[in-house]
Each structure stands twice: as structure tokens, then as C-alpha cells.
Design a protein around this motif. Sequence first.
Motif, PDB file in Angstrom:
ATOM      1  N   ILE A 262       0.856  -1.191   0.000  1.00  0.00           N
ATOM      2  CA  ILE A 262       0.000   0.000   0.000  1.00  0.00           C
ATOM      3  C   ILE A 262       0.890   1.238   0.000  1.00  0.00           C
ATOM      4  O   ILE A 262       1.838   1.334   0.785  1.00  0.00           O
ATOM      5  CB  ILE A 262      -0.920   0.030   1.237  1.00  0.00           C
ATOM      6  N   GLY A 263       0.603   2.183  -0.887  1.00  0.00           N
ATOM      7  CA  GLY A 263       1.326   3.443  -0.912  1.00  0.00           C
ATOM      8  C   GLY A 263       0.419   4.593  -0.504  1.00  0.00           C
ATOM      9  O   GLY A 263      -0.688   4.736  -1.029  1.00  0.00           O
ATOM     10  N   LEU A 264       0.867   5.400   0.455  1.00  0.00           N
ATOM     11  CA  LEU A 264       0.105   6.562   0.904  1.00  0.00           C
ATOM     12  C   LEU A 264       0.471   7.767   0.044  1.00  0.00           C
ATOM     13  O   LEU A 264       1.652   8.102  -0.099  1.00  0.00           O
ATOM     14  CB  LEU A 264       0.395   6.858   2.381  1.00  0.00           C
ATOM     15  N   VAL A 265      -0.524   8.419  -0.514  1.00  0.00           N
ATOM     16  CA  VAL A 265      -0.324   9.567  -1.405  1.00  0.00           C
ATOM     17  C   VAL A 265      -1.052  10.758  -0.805  1.00  0.00           C
ATOM     18  O   VAL A 265      -2.259  10.671  -0.521  1.00  0.00           O
ATOM     19  CB  VAL A 265      -0.853   9.285  -2.822  1.00  0.00           C
ATOM     20  N   GLY A 266      -0.347  11.855  -0.614  1.00  0.00           N
ATOM     21  CA  GLY A 266      -0.991  13.034  -0.046  1.00  0.00           C
ATOM     22  C   GLY A 266      -0.123  14.264  -0.164  1.00  0.00           C
ATOM     23  O   GLY A 266       1.063  14.187  -0.490  1.00  0.00           O
ATOM     24  N   MET A 267      -0.736  15.400   0.117  1.00  0.00           N
ATOM     25  CA  MET A 267      -0.009  16.659   0.129  1.00  0.00           C
ATOM     26  C   MET A 267       0.889  16.724   1.370  1.00  0.00           C
ATOM     27  O   MET A 267       0.716  15.951   2.317  1.00  0.00           O
ATOM     28  CB  MET A 267      -0.996  17.834   0.138  1.00  0.00           C
ATOM     29  N   PRO A 268       1.872  17.632   1.386  1.00  0.00           N
ATOM     30  CA  PRO A 268       2.690  17.778   2.593  1.00  0.00           C
ATOM     31  C   PRO A 268       1.840  18.115   3.817  1.00  0.00           C
ATOM     32  O   PRO A 268       0.871  18.865   3.734  1.00  0.00           O
ATOM     33  CB  PRO A 268       3.628  18.947   2.238  1.00  0.00           C
ATOM     34  N   ASN A 269       2.196  17.500   4.936  1.00  0.00           N
ATOM     35  CA  ASN A 269       1.548  17.762   6.226  1.00  0.00           C
ATOM     36  C   ASN A 269       0.091  17.316   6.243  1.00  0.00           C
ATOM     37  O   ASN A 269      -0.740  17.889   6.944  1.00  0.00           O
ATOM     38  CB  ASN A 269       1.639  19.253   6.585  1.00  0.00           C
ATOM     39  N   ALA A 270      -0.229  16.261   5.472  1.00  0.00           N
ATOM     40  CA  ALA A 270      -1.592  15.729   5.486  1.00  0.00           C
ATOM     41  C   ALA A 270      -1.784  14.694   6.579  1.00  0.00           C
ATOM     42  O   ALA A 270      -2.910  14.249   6.808  1.00  0.00           O
ATOM     43  CB  ALA A 270      -1.940  15.114   4.130  1.00  0.00           C
ATOM     44  N   GLY A 271      -0.714  14.292   7.262  1.00  0.00           N
ATOM     45  CA  GLY A 271      -0.827  13.332   8.353  1.00  0.00           C
ATOM     46  C   GLY A 271      -0.446  11.913   7.974  1.00  0.00           C
ATOM     47  O   GLY A 271      -0.804  10.973   8.684  1.00  0.00           O
ATOM     48  N   LYS A 272       0.310  11.724   6.890  1.00  0.00           N
ATOM     49  CA  LYS A 272       0.672  10.373   6.460  1.00  0.00           C
ATOM     50  C   LYS A 272       1.621   9.709   7.452  1.00  0.00           C
ATOM     51  O   LYS A 272       1.485   8.522   7.757  1.00  0.00           O
ATOM     52  CB  LYS A 272       1.311  10.423   5.072  1.00  0.00           C
ATOM     53  N   SER A 273       2.589  10.473   7.955  1.00  0.00           N
ATOM     54  CA  SER A 273       3.551   9.891   8.893  1.00  0.00           C
ATOM     55  C   SER A 273       2.865   9.501  10.200  1.00  0.00           C
ATOM     56  O   SER A 273       3.142   8.438  10.772  1.00  0.00           O
ATOM     57  CB  SER A 273       4.689  10.882   9.166  1.00  0.00           C
ATOM     58  N   THR A 274       1.985  10.356  10.683  1.00  0.00           N
ATOM     59  CA  THR A 274       1.238  10.024  11.897  1.00  0.00           C
ATOM     60  C   THR A 274       0.373   8.800  11.681  1.00  0.00           C
ATOM     61  O   THR A 274       0.243   7.937  12.566  1.00  0.00           O
ATOM     62  CB  THR A 274       0.366  11.224  12.316  1.00  0.00           C
ATOM     63  N   LEU A 275      -0.213   8.691  10.507  1.00  0.00           N
ATOM     64  CA  LEU A 275      -1.047   7.537  10.182  1.00  0.00           C
ATOM     65  C   LEU A 275      -0.226   6.250  10.192  1.00  0.00           C
ATOM     66  O   LEU A 275      -0.647   5.231  10.753  1.00  0.00           O
ATOM     67  CB  LEU A 275      -1.701   7.736   8.816  1.00  0.00           C
ATOM     68  N   LEU A 276       0.977   6.288   9.602  1.00  0.00           N
ATOM     69  CA  LEU A 276       1.808   5.088   9.569  1.00  0.00           C
ATOM     70  C   LEU A 276       2.251   4.700  10.979  1.00  0.00           C
ATOM     71  O   LEU A 276       2.314   3.514  11.318  1.00  0.00           O
ATOM     72  CB  LEU A 276       3.028   5.327   8.678  1.00  0.00           C
ATOM     73  N   ARG A 277       2.551   5.677  11.799  1.00  0.00           N
ATOM     74  CA  ARG A 277       2.896   5.374  13.196  1.00  0.00           C
ATOM     75  C   ARG A 277       1.737   4.695  13.912  1.00  0.00           C
ATOM     76  O   ARG A 277       1.925   3.734  14.653  1.00  0.00           O
ATOM     77  CB  ARG A 277       3.265   6.665  13.929  1.00  0.00           C
ATOM     78  N   ALA A 278       0.545   5.217  13.684  1.00  0.00           N
ATOM     79  CA  ALA A 278      -0.621   4.652  14.359  1.00  0.00           C
ATOM     80  C   ALA A 278      -0.907   3.228  13.873  1.00  0.00           C
ATOM     81  O   ALA A 278      -1.285   2.359  14.659  1.00  0.00           O
ATOM     82  CB  ALA A 278      -1.832   5.544  14.129  1.00  0.00           C
ATOM     83  N   LEU A 279      -0.701   2.980  12.586  1.00  0.00           N
ATOM     84  CA  LEU A 279      -0.989   1.650  12.040  1.00  0.00           C
ATOM     85  C   LEU A 279       0.026   0.609  12.499  1.00  0.00           C
ATOM     86  O   LEU A 279      -0.312  -0.567  12.652  1.00  0.00           O
ATOM     87  CB  LEU A 279      -1.003   1.708  10.509  1.00  0.00           C
ATOM     88  N   THR A 280       1.275   1.031  12.706  1.00  0.00           N
ATOM     89  CA  THR A 280       2.326   0.088  13.083  1.00  0.00           C
ATOM     90  C   THR A 280       2.569   0.042  14.579  1.00  0.00           C
ATOM     91  O   THR A 280       3.516  -0.610  15.028  1.00  0.00           O
ATOM     92  CB  THR A 280       3.637   0.441  12.370  1.00  0.00           C
TER      93      THR A 280
END
Length: 568
Positions: A308-326
Motif C-alpha cells: 500500500i502506498g500513501l499519497v498526499g499533500m505535505p503535512n496531510a498526516g501520512k507519517s502520523t497515520l503510519l505510526r498509528a498503524l504500526t
Amino acid sequence: MLRPFCRSLSRHGRLFYSNSSARQEVSHAAKETQEDEDNLQDLNRRKRKTEWKRRQGGQSFLDNLVINVRGGNGGDGCVAFHREKWKPMGPPSGGSGGRGGDVYILPTPGLTNLSSIPKRIRGAAGGNGQGTWQNGKSAQPTIIKVPLGTVLRELLPGDSRRAKDEWEAEEESLEGLNPEERRAKLREDRWLHYPRYADDNVNRDVFKQAEAALWREERARRWARKQRTLAPINLDLDKTEEVMISDDAPLGIGQQEWLGHIVARGGNGGLGNPHFLSPINRSPKFATRGHEGERITLYLELKILADIGLVGMPNAGKSTLLRALTGGRTKTEVAGYAFTTLNPIVGVIRVGEDGTFEGELQGEHIFEETAVEEERLRQRELSERENPEERLRLEDNSPDSPGPDIEQRPGHDFDVHETFRFTVADNPGLISGASENVGLGHSFLRSMERSLALVYVVDLSRPEPWDELRDLKDELEKYLPGLSDKAHMVLANKADLLGGDGDQEAVEEAREKLRRLEEYVKTEMVVKTADGERILDVIPTSAKLSQNLKKVVGLMQKYVEQARIAGV
């Protein structure tokens, strides 16, 4: 009656206020100013931390590279004669040279970067032959380890980045020489002579016959090298392999390790003078030098392999999302400014038999760690201010500098029985024009090509998140037509920022914004497939508070299973 407000100067030139409410306003303004300064310092501190990580070890993320590879040169043959007691005129005894080392490319699962690969790679040279029939030792192969997902392509003649091959390099070294000097240089590069016998050898018929045989062999090697150019190297290193030994193999053959794909062959060793022994040449006083290894120029391009690849604008919360999922196992940079993530980061999602995932069980630890990181970073900044030597050492980025990195806390065990596992890649943010190499550009758009499915992440707290969605799709299509067809879901992140204080009006506004986003997805984001049309799922989430993530993980698992079954 209202008390008059007056302001005057004291003896010391300072302002004083006669009204208590005015003093309260000044105090409140001072507090706001202090808060603004604290926020600015916090922002600068985070930026410095990210910049330090970029400079750490002098290496930055690298996903494409041009390297010049040379196989090892073969060892030279030896001109010698056997001498021992009672045998003053022994036979020729020069050993042959060892073979030069081959160069292999080995895909390695543990690597995620090309920055450790040198731009010039040369295989080990073979050992020279020695007297008493001692052949030189063949060199060990040179193995270049690259990450899984690397695409390897040989650069052909005409490409300005390509270096000259072994034959072109020799022709360049002969430029400007007259025919006699050219002939002498060619012989010097190919023959070894017994001391003081060079002039005598070149005039003998046996040497001329050996030289003619050598030229015929060299023409055959040139032809074989030219044929290889017609079928250039083009490898997709997306998996590792194992060497399988047949059941019919002779006893004593153990398990052999796979070295990878050979890209440059080492040169053969030179021949010792016993190879030129014949009935008419009983004392050959010449030998050949080792052959030069192959030269090749390769273009390496890393395309991250993730389900799965996360695609988003800068500061959309992708890094926080990956932390929460893992469950906090993936140490991604989280901050309130753009381009916090500088390179793709892959996290592993482990799902239990009841649909429970690791991040759901460990969610309470994630933001506790984030708070600890921020506090340690603040303490380190204070120590830097108090200790100028420490500050200078960190600015110089010395090798013994521990830097502002945070110690890794031990991970928490996943107690639920794991039944499914997939990977999620946190890709750096895209901006408008990324397909034209604006911002982080092509260097990270290519990391999404290998994903089985893509998930859009948009910031629901922004005024018009559907505009972000449109820009993301357009940039994917401009970079690679059909890439946006891999999208399966839209995550409306940061939903907790709307109506979080219980304001009913804000809640209704958030619902309306979500409804408009869903309507936009249904009308403008339809994906055409072989089975018809696919409507993207729209899921409101809060990665910061780990809300609605179980549903997200369930849908991601379904996408990955479908893609794996289809063999995508």
C-alpha cells in the motif's frame, strides 16, 4: 462613574498604569507573545532536527544512480625456467595468471537506499603466475548489494553518462601515436619477455605465430563483447533467489549461496611460458599478460516495494497515520511543517485473526513516545546553548556526534495470533507540479509505481479537501498514465479538528464537508477496470487519536488480498 485611565512616566523612565484592567490586558498580550515565541522556537527546533537527519553520516536518500563497473583484470603469466641441483637448464616453469573477479548485483531485503553504493566499482585482480609452475590465484567476486525494487539498466553508446568500455579506452590511449609507437604499445600491453630477450623474441617466427593466434582470439572476444551490446542488461530486481542443488548432484556438494546477477566479467589470466612450448620452440622466453575486465555503465533506479502506498499533500498526516498503524514501531518524523518526510518509509502492518492489528493494541504508547522525543530534543537544545563546544561539535557533524536522534524504545509484543501481514509506504508529500520535478518531484513519485494499491490521504480540516484530491490524481496521471487507477481509498484525515469542542455548528459543517468530498469522489474519481467501474471508499479518520483505523486496516487487507490473487 468611570475611573479615568491615565499613563505617565515614573522617575526611572518606565511606564506605569493606574488602571488594573489595563495591566491585565498587557499581561495577557505578554503571554500571547511568549506563546508565539515558544511555538516559533519549537518549529525551528523540529526543522533543525530534520536537517540534522538529512546530513547525518553525510548521506541523504538516493533512489537513482549511475555507476561505472569494471571486472577485475586477469593476472599476468610468468616467464621462468626450472632450476635445481644437477639441472642447470630445466624446462619452462612459469605459472599462468589467475582470473579477475566478476562483479555481481545482489538484491538485498534489508536495504532501502542507494547511497551506500560507490559510483566506481572495480573487481579484484587475479594473482600473477610465479615460477615452479605456480599459477596465480583467481580473485574473489565483488558483490554489490542493492535494495529490493531496484531497476538495473545498461547505458548504451550515445548516452553522455556512459563511460568507455575496455576497447574504447584502449583506442583512446593510442591516439596521437605513430604506427611504430602504436605497435610497440600494443605489444607492451599484451606480452611479457624474459629479461634482455624482448628484441630477440619479436623477430622470431615462433613469437610471430603466437602473436597471430593472440590477435585471432582477441577478435573473437571483441565480437562477443559487441554481441552483448545488442542485448543490454535490463533487470528488475524485485525478489531474491536461491541456488537449488539437484538430487543427482555428486556427493560433497554443499549448499551454495546465490551471488546475484553478473554484470561485469573479470578478465582471463595470462599464459605462462610453458604454454608456448613446442618441438620447434624448446625454450619459450615470453608469456602473455592478463586480459582486462569488462567495463560497463549501469543506471540504477530504486522503486520502493510496498503493498500500500500513501499519497498526499505535505503535512496531510501520512507519517502520523503510519505510526498509528504500526503501533509506533515505524520511526517517522512528525512535525507541523511541510516536507517533514524526506524519503519513503515502509512499515509492516500485522493483523490478527479477529481483525485486530498491532497499532490498535499499542496505540496508547505512540504519542507518549512523541512527547518523550520532543522533551529530549528540548533538553538537548538547552545543553547546546550552555556548552559552546558541544554546539560547535554538532554543527560540524563530527562522526562521534550522537546528534539529536532519539533512542529507540523497545517495541511491544503483538499478543494476538497474526494471520496476515502487509506493508505500507509513507511517501513524501506531493505538490502541484511534482510530475514536472517540482518540489521532491520524480525522485519520490517513482516510489509509488510498485505499490499494489494506493490510498489518498487528504486533510479534512482544510477548506476544500477535494481540490487536494484532484491535484494528487492529476500529478499521478501526468507522471505515469494509469497510475491513479491503483487508488482504492480516500482517507479524510484530521477529522478530530472539526467540531472537537462539541460545537454543533462545527459538527454540521464537518459533516457537510465530508458529504461534498464523498460526492466528488463518486463523480470525479471513478476508476475504470476490466470488470467495470470502481468507486473509491471514503473513510474519515483521525490518525492522531487512532480513530476508525480498524476499518481502514480491514479495507487495506482486502485490497492487498485481491491484488495478490490477481497476480498484480
